[in-house]
Design a protein around this motif. Structure first.
Motif, mmCIF file in Angstrom:
data_model
loop_
_atom_site.group_PDB
_atom_site.id
_atom_site.type_symbol
_atom_site.label_atom_id
_atom_site.label_comp_id
_atom_site.label_asym_id
_atom_site.label_seq_id
_atom_site.Cartn_x
_atom_site.Cartn_y
_atom_site.Cartn_z
ATOM 1 N N LEU A 190 40.547 36.600 46.150
ATOM 2 C CA LEU A 190 39.454 36.505 46.251
ATOM 3 C C LEU A 190 38.982 35.080 46.870
ATOM 4 C CD1 LEU A 190 38.005 39.719 43.709
ATOM 5 C CD2 LEU A 190 38.729 39.449 46.063
ATOM 6 N N ALA A 191 39.145 34.525 45.211
ATOM 7 C CA ALA A 191 38.209 32.934 45.919
ATOM 8 C C ALA A 191 38.675 32.625 47.476
ATOM 9 C CB ALA A 191 38.854 31.873 44.991
ATOM 10 N N VAL A 192 39.995 32.883 48.311
ATOM 11 C CA VAL A 192 39.768 32.440 49.893
ATOM 12 C C VAL A 192 40.332 33.459 50.503
ATOM 13 C CG1 VAL A 192 42.132 32.233 50.930
ATOM 14 C CG2 VAL A 192 42.132 31.637 49.183
ATOM 15 N N LEU A 193 39.455 34.943 50.664
ATOM 16 C CA LEU A 193 38.778 35.759 50.830
ATOM 17 C C LEU A 193 37.454 35.494 51.692
ATOM 18 C CD1 LEU A 193 41.950 38.375 50.470
ATOM 19 C CD2 LEU A 193 41.714 37.023 52.492
ATOM 20 N N PRO A 223 29.069 46.591 39.923
ATOM 21 C CA PRO A 223 28.803 45.649 40.783
ATOM 22 C C PRO A 223 29.456 45.393 41.890
ATOM 23 C CG PRO A 223 28.815 44.478 38.523
ATOM 24 C CD PRO A 223 28.674 45.760 38.446
ATOM 25 N N LEU A 224 31.057 45.603 41.623
ATOM 26 C CA LEU A 224 31.463 45.642 42.471
ATOM 27 C C LEU A 224 31.402 46.519 43.544
ATOM 28 C CD1 LEU A 224 34.603 43.301 40.452
ATOM 29 C CD2 LEU A 224 32.673 42.434 42.062
ATOM 30 N N LEU A 225 31.896 47.529 43.397
ATOM 31 C CA LEU A 225 32.473 48.561 43.989
ATOM 32 C C LEU A 225 30.961 48.732 44.533
ATOM 33 C CD1 LEU A 225 34.366 51.130 41.202
ATOM 34 C CD2 LEU A 225 34.879 50.415 43.542
ATOM 35 N N LEU A 226 30.227 48.118 44.283
ATOM 36 C CA LEU A 226 28.937 48.461 44.973
ATOM 37 C C LEU A 226 28.627 47.836 45.983
ATOM 38 C CD1 LEU A 226 26.226 48.924 41.678
ATOM 39 C CD2 LEU A 226 26.896 50.379 43.624
ATOM 40 N N GLN A 227 29.251 46.816 45.617
ATOM 41 C CA GLN A 227 29.659 45.684 47.103
ATOM 42 C C GLN A 227 30.586 45.896 48.043
ATOM 43 O OE1 GLN A 227 30.893 41.590 45.588
ATOM 44 N NE2 GLN A 227 30.919 40.895 47.866
ATOM 45 N N TYR A 243 45.790 36.646 39.181
ATOM 46 C CA TYR A 243 45.705 37.282 40.939
ATOM 47 C C TYR A 243 44.742 37.522 42.025
ATOM 48 C CZ TYR A 243 51.018 35.774 40.086
ATOM 49 O OH TYR A 243 52.050 35.384 39.655
ATOM 50 N N LEU A 244 44.023 38.819 41.192
ATOM 51 C CA LEU A 244 43.399 38.770 42.203
ATOM 52 C C LEU A 244 42.185 38.226 42.632
ATOM 53 C CD1 LEU A 244 42.805 42.745 41.440
ATOM 54 C CD2 LEU A 244 44.265 41.981 43.289
ATOM 55 N N GLN A 295 38.072 43.309 51.300
ATOM 56 C CA GLN A 295 37.214 44.182 50.809
ATOM 57 C C GLN A 295 37.712 45.435 49.393
ATOM 58 O OE1 GLN A 295 36.289 46.539 53.880
ATOM 59 N NE2 GLN A 295 34.997 45.035 55.003
ATOM 60 N N GLY A 296 39.628 45.197 50.222
ATOM 61 C CA GLY A 296 40.329 46.192 49.777
ATOM 62 C C GLY A 296 40.762 44.989 47.916
ATOM 63 N N VAL A 297 40.750 43.835 48.163
ATOM 64 C CA VAL A 297 41.150 43.144 47.378
ATOM 65 C C VAL A 297 40.408 43.108 45.838
ATOM 66 C CG1 VAL A 297 42.067 40.763 45.966
ATOM 67 C CG2 VAL A 297 42.693 41.507 48.066
ATOM 68 N N LEU A 298 38.854 43.522 46.921
ATOM 69 C CA LEU A 298 37.674 43.494 45.901
ATOM 70 C C LEU A 298 37.193 44.974 45.381
ATOM 71 C CD1 LEU A 298 35.319 41.455 44.736
ATOM 72 C CD2 LEU A 298 34.207 43.210 46.972
ATOM 73 N N PHE A 299 38.473 45.903 46.101
ATOM 74 C CA PHE A 299 38.406 47.173 45.422
ATOM 75 C C PHE A 299 39.103 47.051 44.041
ATOM 76 C CE2 PHE A 299 40.371 51.369 45.183
ATOM 77 C CZ PHE A 299 39.759 52.162 44.867
ATOM 78 N N ASN A 300 40.588 46.565 44.480
ATOM 79 C CA ASN A 300 41.966 46.593 43.364
ATOM 80 C C ASN A 300 41.388 45.568 41.649
ATOM 81 O OD1 ASN A 300 43.058 47.831 45.254
ATOM 82 N ND2 ASN A 300 44.071 46.548 45.510
ATOM 83 N N LYS A 301 40.689 45.440 42.060
ATOM 84 C CA LYS A 301 39.683 44.286 40.997
ATOM 85 C C LYS A 301 38.702 44.970 40.286
ATOM 86 C CE LYS A 301 37.539 40.571 38.959
ATOM 87 N NZ LYS A 301 36.638 39.246 39.078
ATOM 88 N N ALA A 302 38.016 45.939 41.010
ATOM 89 C CA ALA A 302 37.716 46.686 40.205
ATOM 90 C C ALA A 302 38.246 48.413 39.874
ATOM 91 C CB ALA A 302 35.987 47.899 41.251
ATOM 92 N N MET A 303 39.195 48.372 40.029
ATOM 93 C CA MET A 303 40.648 49.680 40.510
ATOM 94 C C MET A 303 40.636 49.169 38.102
ATOM 95 S SD MET A 303 43.516 51.341 41.916
ATOM 96 C CE MET A 303 44.222 49.341 41.977
#
Length: 218
Positions: free
Chosen positions: A137-140, A171-175, A132-133, A150-158
């Protein structure tokens, strides 16, 4: 608090003049629900969201945008209350309508995918959560300045960190850190949240000095 009082007074006046089932009451109840949620009153918010959904279903049926919006708001309250299976059902019901009407590339559909990802994670479905994440991300990702991206990317890293996949999370969190500093500024609480999780990931990878710095900064 003033806005909530204003909506409450408007609802009372509406009900006194035309009764309890006027369509405008749906929007007033939804707005009250959103404000109560922000104010940390999830039980009261749930009541108002439920009332909004009940009235929307009675007036317009399940496919109307008012019903879909009220169902999504109620699902978010269920997440706040830790009732993830109820949230999953509500988000899925909304999702079918949104994809059919808006298409998979719409930001609101991506937002709902992000919510479904978090609910799946809470229910222990890691593969589903990441699916789902990634769909969100593919859309956003075409607009990385969007706080939602940014929030979805953070949630994927989490989620990745939660299952020990820290090398993929890093690398997701650094971004996210770069984007959030550029968007909100160094002192924003979202930047602090990012540094905190980044420190935990770096510590798990044995990067003790950088981890310590990020954890101290928060």
């Amino acid at each position: 608090e003033a806005a909530l009082l204003g909506f409450s007074n408007a609802l009372a006046q509406l009900q006194a003049s035309v009764g309890n089932r006027h369509p405008l009451a749906i929007e007033l109840k939804r707005r009250m629900c959103a404000l109560e949620r922000v104010a940390g009153q999830p039980v009261i918010a749930e009541r108002d969201c439920h009332d909004a959904l009940t009235l929307a279903l009675a007036r317009h049926g399940p496919e109307h945008p008012s019903s879909v919006d009220a169902r999504r708001e109620l699902a978010a309250i269920h997440v706040d209350l830790g009732r993830f299976r109820e949230a999953d059902i509500a988000f899925r019901e909304s999702h079918r309508w949104m994809v059919a009407r808006l298409g998979r590339q719409h930001v609101d559909v991506a937002r709902n995918d992000g919510s479904l990802g978090i609910v799946a994670w809470e229910l222990g479905d890691i593969d589903g959560a990441l699916r789902y994440l990634d769909r969100a991300l593919a859309v956003l990702r075409k607009d990385p300045k969007l706080p939602l991206y940014q929030g979805v990317l953070f949630n994927k890293a989490m989620v990745l960190h939660d299952v020990g996949r820290d090398q993929a999370a890093l690398p997701l969190l650094l971004q996210v850190e770069r984007l959030r500093i550029a968007t909100f500024g160094e002192g924003d609480e979202r930047v602090g949240d990012t540094k905190r999780l980044l420190g935990e990931v770096q510590a798990a990878l044995g990067q003790d000095e950088t981890a310590r710095q990020n954890l101290v900064d928060t």
